[in-house]
Design a protein around this motif. Structure first.
Motif, PDB file in Angstrom:
ATOM      1  N   SER A  86     -19.210-113.119 -18.741  1.00  0.00           N
ATOM      2  CA  SER A  86     -18.106-113.266 -19.683  1.00  0.00           C
ATOM      3  C   SER A  86     -18.177-114.613 -20.394  1.00  0.00           C
ATOM      4  O   SER A  86     -18.007-114.695 -21.618  1.00  0.00           O
ATOM      5  N   ASP A  87     -18.441-115.666 -19.642  1.00  0.00           N
ATOM      6  CA  ASP A  87     -18.551-116.999 -20.230  1.00  0.00           C
ATOM      7  C   ASP A  87     -19.733-117.091 -21.196  1.00  0.00           C
ATOM      8  O   ASP A  87     -19.691-117.838 -22.165  1.00  0.00           O
ATOM      9  N   LEU A  88     -20.776-116.318 -20.924  1.00  0.00           N
ATOM     10  CA  LEU A  88     -21.958-116.339 -21.768  1.00  0.00           C
ATOM     11  C   LEU A  88     -21.704-115.677 -23.121  1.00  0.00           C
ATOM     12  O   LEU A  88     -22.177-116.172 -24.150  1.00  0.00           O
ATOM     13  N   VAL A  89     -20.969-114.582 -23.155  1.00  0.00           N
ATOM     14  CA  VAL A  89     -20.807-113.824 -24.400  1.00  0.00           C
ATOM     15  C   VAL A  89     -19.477-114.063 -25.114  1.00  0.00           C
ATOM     16  O   VAL A  89     -19.343-113.681 -26.267  1.00  0.00           O
ATOM     17  N   LYS A  90     -18.515-114.677 -24.454  1.00  0.00           N
ATOM     18  CA  LYS A  90     -17.205-114.885 -25.070  1.00  0.00           C
ATOM     19  C   LYS A  90     -16.835-116.357 -25.047  1.00  0.00           C
ATOM     20  O   LYS A  90     -17.075-117.057 -24.069  1.00  0.00           O
ATOM     21  N   ALA A  91     -16.212-116.776 -26.117  1.00  0.00           N
ATOM     22  CA  ALA A  91     -15.670-118.128 -26.159  1.00  0.00           C
ATOM     23  C   ALA A  91     -14.345-118.154 -25.400  1.00  0.00           C
ATOM     24  O   ALA A  91     -13.728-117.122 -25.175  1.00  0.00           O
ATOM     25  N   LYS A  92     -13.929-119.330 -25.000  1.00  0.00           N
ATOM     26  CA  LYS A  92     -12.627-119.499 -24.355  1.00  0.00           C
ATOM     27  C   LYS A  92     -11.601-119.850 -25.427  1.00  0.00           C
ATOM     28  O   LYS A  92     -11.930-120.562 -26.388  1.00  0.00           O
ATOM     29  N   PRO A  93     -10.365-119.409 -25.276  1.00  0.00           N
ATOM     30  CA  PRO A  93      -9.332-119.875 -26.202  1.00  0.00           C
ATOM     31  C   PRO A  93      -9.128-121.378 -26.008  1.00  0.00           C
ATOM     32  O   PRO A  93      -9.325-121.894 -24.903  1.00  0.00           O
ATOM     33  N   VAL A  94      -8.794-122.075 -27.094  1.00  0.00           N
ATOM     34  CA  VAL A  94      -8.674-123.533 -27.052  1.00  0.00           C
ATOM     35  C   VAL A  94      -7.301-123.952 -27.568  1.00  0.00           C
ATOM     36  O   VAL A  94      -6.860-123.492 -28.623  1.00  0.00           O
ATOM     37  N   LEU A  95      -6.657-124.826 -26.829  1.00  0.00           N
ATOM     38  CA  LEU A  95      -5.366-125.376 -27.212  1.00  0.00           C
ATOM     39  C   LEU A  95      -5.570-126.430 -28.297  1.00  0.00           C
ATOM     40  O   LEU A  95      -6.373-127.347 -28.134  1.00  0.00           O
ATOM     41  N   LEU A  96      -4.853-126.276 -29.422  1.00  0.00           N
ATOM     42  CA  LEU A  96      -4.993-127.203 -30.548  1.00  0.00           C
ATOM     43  C   LEU A  96      -3.757-128.071 -30.763  1.00  0.00           C
ATOM     44  O   LEU A  96      -3.856-129.146 -31.341  1.00  0.00           O
ATOM     45  N   LEU A  97      -2.620-127.566 -30.324  1.00  0.00           N
ATOM     46  CA  LEU A  97      -1.359-128.304 -30.441  1.00  0.00           C
ATOM     47  C   LEU A  97      -0.541-127.963 -29.212  1.00  0.00           C
ATOM     48  O   LEU A  97      -0.483-126.797 -28.810  1.00  0.00           O
ATOM     49  N   PHE A  98       0.065-128.965 -28.606  1.00  0.00           N
ATOM     50  CA  PHE A  98       0.890-128.707 -27.429  1.00  0.00           C
ATOM     51  C   PHE A  98       2.136-129.572 -27.512  1.00  0.00           C
ATOM     52  O   PHE A  98       2.054-130.794 -27.612  1.00  0.00           O
ATOM     53  N   GLN A  99       3.292-128.914 -27.506  1.00  0.00           N
ATOM     54  CA  GLN A  99       4.608-129.561 -27.536  1.00  0.00           C
ATOM     55  C   GLN A  99       4.686-130.638 -28.623  1.00  0.00           C
ATOM     56  O   GLN A  99       5.055-131.782 -28.372  1.00  0.00           O
ATOM     57  N   GLY A 100       4.320-130.237 -29.833  1.00  0.00           N
ATOM     58  CA  GLY A 100       4.442-131.125 -30.981  1.00  0.00           C
ATOM     59  C   GLY A 100       3.306-132.106 -31.177  1.00  0.00           C
ATOM     60  O   GLY A 100       3.286-132.831 -32.166  1.00  0.00           O
ATOM     61  N   ASN A 101       2.358-132.150 -30.261  1.00  0.00           N
ATOM     62  CA  ASN A 101       1.248-133.104 -30.357  1.00  0.00           C
ATOM     63  C   ASN A 101      -0.039-132.379 -30.742  1.00  0.00           C
ATOM     64  O   ASN A 101      -0.484-131.460 -30.034  1.00  0.00           O
ATOM     65  N   TYR A 102      -0.620-132.796 -31.854  1.00  0.00           N
ATOM     66  CA  TYR A 102      -1.916-132.255 -32.249  1.00  0.00           C
ATOM     67  C   TYR A 102      -2.973-132.796 -31.298  1.00  0.00           C
ATOM     68  O   TYR A 102      -2.976-133.971 -30.966  1.00  0.00           O
ATOM     69  N   LEU A 103      -3.860-131.941 -30.858  1.00  0.00           N
ATOM     70  CA  LEU A 103      -4.955-132.334 -29.980  1.00  0.00           C
ATOM     71  C   LEU A 103      -6.191-132.521 -30.863  1.00  0.00           C
ATOM     72  O   LEU A 103      -6.992-131.614 -31.067  1.00  0.00           O
ATOM     73  N   TRP A 104      -6.295-133.727 -31.412  1.00  0.00           N
ATOM     74  CA  TRP A 104      -7.266-134.029 -32.453  1.00  0.00           C
ATOM     75  C   TRP A 104      -8.704-133.794 -32.015  1.00  0.00           C
ATOM     76  O   TRP A 104      -9.521-133.304 -32.807  1.00  0.00           O
ATOM     77  N   GLU A 105      -9.038-134.135 -30.776  1.00  0.00           N
ATOM     78  CA  GLU A 105     -10.418-133.930 -30.303  1.00  0.00           C
ATOM     79  C   GLU A 105     -10.762-132.448 -30.273  1.00  0.00           C
ATOM     80  O   GLU A 105     -11.860-132.047 -30.665  1.00  0.00           O
ATOM     81  N   ALA A 106      -9.834-131.642 -29.804  1.00  0.00           N
ATOM     82  CA  ALA A 106     -10.059-130.195 -29.767  1.00  0.00           C
ATOM     83  C   ALA A 106     -10.172-129.643 -31.187  1.00  0.00           C
ATOM     84  O   ALA A 106     -11.035-128.797 -31.474  1.00  0.00           O
ATOM     85  N   MET A 107      -9.302-130.121 -32.075  1.00  0.00           N
ATOM     86  CA  MET A 107      -9.345-129.673 -33.474  1.00  0.00           C
ATOM     87  C   MET A 107     -10.680-130.045 -34.116  1.00  0.00           C
ATOM     88  O   MET A 107     -11.277-129.239 -34.829  1.00  0.00           O
ATOM     89  N   LYS A 108     -11.144-131.256 -33.844  1.00  0.00           N
ATOM     90  CA  LYS A 108     -12.419-131.721 -34.397  1.00  0.00           C
ATOM     91  C   LYS A 108     -13.574-130.876 -33.845  1.00  0.00           C
ATOM     92  O   LYS A 108     -14.452-130.446 -34.600  1.00  0.00           O
ATOM     93  N   ALA A 109     -13.562-130.642 -32.550  1.00  0.00           N
ATOM     94  CA  ALA A 109     -14.631-129.856 -31.920  1.00  0.00           C
ATOM     95  C   ALA A 109     -14.674-128.424 -32.459  1.00  0.00           C
ATOM     96  O   ALA A 109     -15.752-127.838 -32.591  1.00  0.00           O
ATOM     97  N   GLU A 110     -13.504-127.878 -32.763  1.00  0.00           N
ATOM     98  CA  GLU A 110     -13.429-126.493 -33.249  1.00  0.00           C
ATOM     99  C   GLU A 110     -13.439-126.394 -34.773  1.00  0.00           C
ATOM    100  O   GLU A 110     -13.369-125.309 -35.321  1.00  0.00           O
TER     101      GLU A 110
END
Length: 174
Positions: free
Chosen positions: A95-119
């Motif tokens: 499953s990990d090989l063929v599917k991407a994992k969902p990624v959190l981009l914003l949590f409780q009003g805070n943008y997760l800039w590193e995740a946004m940049k990576a994605e």
């Protein structure tokens, strides 16, 4: 230059017959293989879909490929997709090989800039997704998740256990 617009009636008839039969068998095979084959696409599903389309085009337009060869290719691609998805449901490594994992981009009003940049997701894209869901203020949002098939899920802020739908989401700090 004379075959640019018309080759022969035999060629037209072959394309018509092969096209109808190949299309009918492809639809039948996709229906038999189950809903997963036709679901929202992740990268793996997209590759299978492109391969099926390429195979259909080759069967339709190449006189060197017999209908039975094309139907076998359809069946093989659908069988491989079925086997991989069957295995991925039963084995986390596959499953990990063929599917991407969902990624959190914003949590409780805070943008997760590193995740946004990576994605490669911009703040503007997140804001557009919020607007499309009728969200009028970032403060209304508990989380924004980039799903495995590329869509953005907006989770409204609630009091209590906000992380319950986020248990499988990859979290990177800002």
């Amino acid at each position: 230059m004379e075959k640019v617009f018309f080759d022969s009636w035999e060629s037209v008839l072959r394309t018509l017959i092969i096209g109808v039969l190949a299309y009918a068998v492809l639809v039948l095979q996709l229906r038999v293989s189950g809903k997963r084959t036709l679901s929202k696409m992740n990268a793996f599903d997209f590759i299978v879909t492109v391969a099926l389309g390429s195979t259909l085009a080759t069967v339709l337009l190449s006189k060197d490929v017999a209908l039975l060869d094309g139907l076998l290719a359809f069946g093989l691609l659908i069988l491989l997709q079925f086997v991989i998805t069957w295995l991925s449901v039963r084995h986390a490594a596959i499953s990990d090989l063929v599917k991407a994992k969902p990624v959190l981009l914003l949590f409780q009003g805070n943008y997760l800039w590193e995740a946004m940049k990576a994605e490669r997701i911009t703040k503007e894209e997140i804001l557009a997704a919020m607007r499309s869901q009728g969200i009028s203020a970032v403060e209304e949002v508990g989380a924004v998740v980039l799903e495995t098939e590329g869509s953005l899920s907006i989770i409204k802020k609630i009091e209590g256990n906000e992380s319950s739908v986020l248990e499988d989401v990859s979290k990177r700090e800002a």
